[in-house]
Design a protein around this motif. Sequence first.
Motif, mmCIF file in Angstrom:
data_model
loop_
_atom_site.group_PDB
_atom_site.id
_atom_site.type_symbol
_atom_site.label_atom_id
_atom_site.label_comp_id
_atom_site.label_asym_id
_atom_site.label_seq_id
_atom_site.Cartn_x
_atom_site.Cartn_y
_atom_site.Cartn_z
ATOM 1 N N ALA A 6 4.221 -8.901 -12.734
ATOM 2 C CA ALA A 6 3.887 -8.508 -11.361
ATOM 3 C C ALA A 6 4.933 -9.020 -10.387
ATOM 4 C CB ALA A 6 2.519 -9.043 -10.984
ATOM 5 N N VAL A 7 5.057 -8.281 -9.277
ATOM 6 C CA VAL A 7 5.944 -8.683 -8.192
ATOM 7 C C VAL A 7 5.272 -8.318 -6.876
ATOM 8 C CG1 VAL A 7 7.251 -6.521 -8.228
ATOM 9 C CG2 VAL A 7 8.310 -8.578 -7.312
ATOM 10 N N GLU A 8 5.450 -9.167 -5.889
ATOM 11 C CA GLU A 8 4.874 -8.920 -4.574
ATOM 12 C C GLU A 8 5.985 -8.987 -3.539
ATOM 13 O OE1 GLU A 8 1.194 -10.794 -2.131
ATOM 14 O OE2 GLU A 8 1.015 -10.749 -4.314
ATOM 15 N N TYR A 9 5.953 -8.055 -2.574
ATOM 16 C CA TYR A 9 7.024 -7.967 -1.587
ATOM 17 C C TYR A 9 6.554 -7.152 -0.387
ATOM 18 C CZ TYR A 9 7.490 -3.402 -3.794
ATOM 19 O OH TYR A 9 7.229 -2.154 -4.290
ATOM 20 N N ASP A 10 7.355 -7.178 0.663
ATOM 21 C CA ASP A 10 7.094 -6.349 1.841
ATOM 22 C C ASP A 10 7.862 -5.038 1.693
ATOM 23 O OD1 ASP A 10 5.370 -8.015 3.344
ATOM 24 O OD2 ASP A 10 7.074 -9.287 3.843
ATOM 25 N N TYR A 11 7.106 -3.954 1.593
ATOM 26 C CA TYR A 11 7.697 -2.628 1.480
ATOM 27 C C TYR A 11 7.826 -2.050 2.882
ATOM 28 C CZ TYR A 11 8.235 2.305 0.244
ATOM 29 O OH TYR A 11 8.693 3.587 0.125
ATOM 30 N N GLY A 12 9.044 -1.620 3.236
ATOM 31 C CA GLY A 12 9.263 -1.146 4.592
ATOM 32 C C GLY A 12 10.073 0.132 4.680
ATOM 33 N N VAL A 13 10.415 0.483 5.882
ATOM 34 C CA VAL A 13 11.141 1.719 6.171
ATOM 35 C C VAL A 13 12.466 1.764 5.417
ATOM 36 C CG1 VAL A 13 12.289 3.040 8.009
ATOM 37 C CG2 VAL A 13 10.029 2.038 8.408
ATOM 38 N N ASP A 14 13.192 0.650 5.369
ATOM 39 C CA ASP A 14 14.487 0.633 4.679
ATOM 40 C C ASP A 14 14.346 0.977 3.198
ATOM 41 O OD1 ASP A 14 15.765 -0.009 7.025
ATOM 42 O OD2 ASP A 14 15.884 -2.157 6.579
ATOM 43 N N ASP A 15 13.271 0.527 2.566
ATOM 44 C CA ASP A 15 13.035 0.842 1.152
ATOM 45 C C ASP A 15 12.723 2.327 0.976
ATOM 46 O OD1 ASP A 15 13.313 -1.906 0.364
ATOM 47 O OD2 ASP A 15 11.295 -2.228 1.174
ATOM 48 N N SER A 94 9.101 6.327 10.875
ATOM 49 C CA SER A 94 8.673 5.321 11.845
ATOM 50 C C SER A 94 7.780 5.913 12.937
ATOM 51 C CB SER A 94 9.890 4.659 12.490
ATOM 52 O OG SER A 94 10.614 3.952 11.516
ATOM 53 N N ALA A 95 7.685 7.220 12.972
ATOM 54 C CA ALA A 95 6.893 7.878 14.016
ATOM 55 C C ALA A 95 5.399 7.592 13.869
ATOM 56 C CB ALA A 95 7.144 9.384 14.007
ATOM 57 N N GLY A 96 4.949 7.346 12.641
ATOM 58 C CA GLY A 96 3.526 7.069 12.424
ATOM 59 C C GLY A 96 3.296 5.602 12.135
ATOM 60 N N ARG A 97 2.031 5.239 11.991
ATOM 61 C CA ARG A 97 1.709 3.838 11.696
ATOM 62 C C ARG A 97 1.931 3.525 10.215
ATOM 63 N NH1 ARG A 97 -3.901 3.130 14.689
ATOM 64 N NH2 ARG A 97 -4.097 1.500 13.143
ATOM 65 N N ARG A 99 0.171 2.615 7.762
ATOM 66 C CA ARG A 99 -0.386 1.348 7.291
ATOM 67 C C ARG A 99 -0.703 1.357 5.799
ATOM 68 N NH1 ARG A 99 -5.140 -0.225 11.120
ATOM 69 N NH2 ARG A 99 -5.705 1.888 10.557
ATOM 70 N N ALA A 100 -1.034 2.520 5.235
ATOM 71 C CA ALA A 100 -1.330 2.592 3.804
ATOM 72 C C ALA A 100 -0.055 2.646 2.966
ATOM 73 C CB ALA A 100 -2.196 3.812 3.503
ATOM 74 N N LEU A 101 1.072 2.904 3.601
ATOM 75 C CA LEU A 101 2.339 3.012 2.885
ATOM 76 C C LEU A 101 3.153 1.732 2.973
ATOM 77 C CD1 LEU A 101 4.364 4.825 1.371
ATOM 78 C CD2 LEU A 101 5.184 5.612 3.600
ATOM 79 N N PHE A 102 3.323 1.194 4.185
ATOM 80 C CA PHE A 102 4.194 0.036 4.387
ATOM 81 C C PHE A 102 3.394 -1.249 4.491
ATOM 82 C CE2 PHE A 102 6.805 3.430 6.553
ATOM 83 C CZ PHE A 102 7.643 3.608 5.468
ATOM 84 N N GLY A 103 4.066 -2.344 4.201
ATOM 85 C CA GLY A 103 3.452 -3.661 4.309
ATOM 86 C C GLY A 103 3.522 -4.405 2.990
ATOM 87 N N ARG A 104 2.745 -5.434 2.877
ATOM 88 C CA ARG A 104 2.733 -6.268 1.673
ATOM 89 C C ARG A 104 2.261 -5.427 0.498
ATOM 90 N NH1 ARG A 104 5.823 -10.253 0.650
ATOM 91 N NH2 ARG A 104 5.003 -11.634 -0.931
ATOM 92 N N THR A 105 3.055 -5.413 -0.553
ATOM 93 C CA THR A 105 2.781 -4.568 -1.719
ATOM 94 C C THR A 105 2.885 -5.401 -2.992
ATOM 95 O OG1 THR A 105 3.658 -2.630 -0.583
ATOM 96 C CG2 THR A 105 3.565 -2.520 -2.975
ATOM 97 N N ARG A 106 2.018 -5.086 -3.922
ATOM 98 C CA ARG A 106 2.063 -5.734 -5.239
ATOM 99 C C ARG A 106 2.184 -4.639 -6.289
ATOM 100 N NH1 ARG A 106 0.629 -10.534 -7.806
ATOM 101 N NH2 ARG A 106 -0.286 -10.274 -9.874
ATOM 102 N N ILE A 107 3.148 -4.799 -7.165
ATOM 103 C CA ILE A 107 3.338 -3.881 -8.291
ATOM 104 C C ILE A 107 3.104 -4.682 -9.563
ATOM 105 C CG2 ILE A 107 5.022 -2.507 -9.599
ATOM 106 C CD1 ILE A 107 4.438 -1.090 -7.065
ATOM 107 N N GLU A 108 2.275 -4.139 -10.442
ATOM 108 C CA GLU A 108 2.007 -4.776 -11.733
ATOM 109 C C GLU A 108 2.382 -3.812 -12.849
ATOM 110 O OE1 GLU A 108 -1.988 -6.211 -12.133
ATOM 111 O OE2 GLU A 108 -1.977 -7.087 -10.114
ATOM 112 N N LEU A 109 3.211 -4.298 -13.748
ATOM 113 C CA LEU A 109 3.559 -3.537 -14.943
ATOM 114 C C LEU A 109 2.598 -3.981 -16.035
ATOM 115 C CD1 LEU A 109 7.460 -3.927 -14.903
ATOM 116 C CD2 LEU A 109 6.056 -2.195 -13.766
#
Length: 180
Positions: A6-15, A94-97, A99-109
């Motif tokens: 697992a990895v946890e990170y902030d997923y944002g517009v740049d990604d 960036s025009a919308g909020r 919230r379900a796409l960006f922010g703290r994200t956890r991916i588990e393999l």
Amino acid sequence: MPETLAVEYDYGVDDYVAYSLHFMRTNPRYRRQRFLSRVAMPIALTAIGLLMLYVSNAESYVPLVYFLMVAAYTAYVWLWYYQVSKRNLAAMVSAGRNRALFGRTRIELRPDSLWRSSPMSEGWVRWQGIESVERTADHVFIAIGVSAAYVVPRRAFADGAAFEAFIARATELWRAAQAA
């Protein structure tokens, strides 16, 4: 190697933009379009200019202006196209909020699936449903469709070895599912 990685990170517009640009560089349709706009079009426009020069009055400035316009177009396509695309993609998302796409994200393999969770959403995809696992120097893209992917940035890992281990495990699980 552990069963679940697992990895946890902030997923944002740049990604998001990084994957979109990667998709534009690697998708066959975009590659064809890029060839036409970067190579075929400047050659065709130059040929038209040479024909114009051949049939026009040698003292006319029209061919010179035309060639300057072709040079400007070619410079735009070669030098600024990705910068403009990057800026437009960032502005669009960036025009919308989101919230379900960006922010703290956890991916588990996990052995059977890839899990993604965030404060606003959670979901999984079986490895058989993954289209591809691709990488760049700064990201790994786990494609869940032709133009959609889970994006994991290198910055999410403590070091390069952890990033490489994550990519190796994702690739291993994906290949095993494709072979089954």
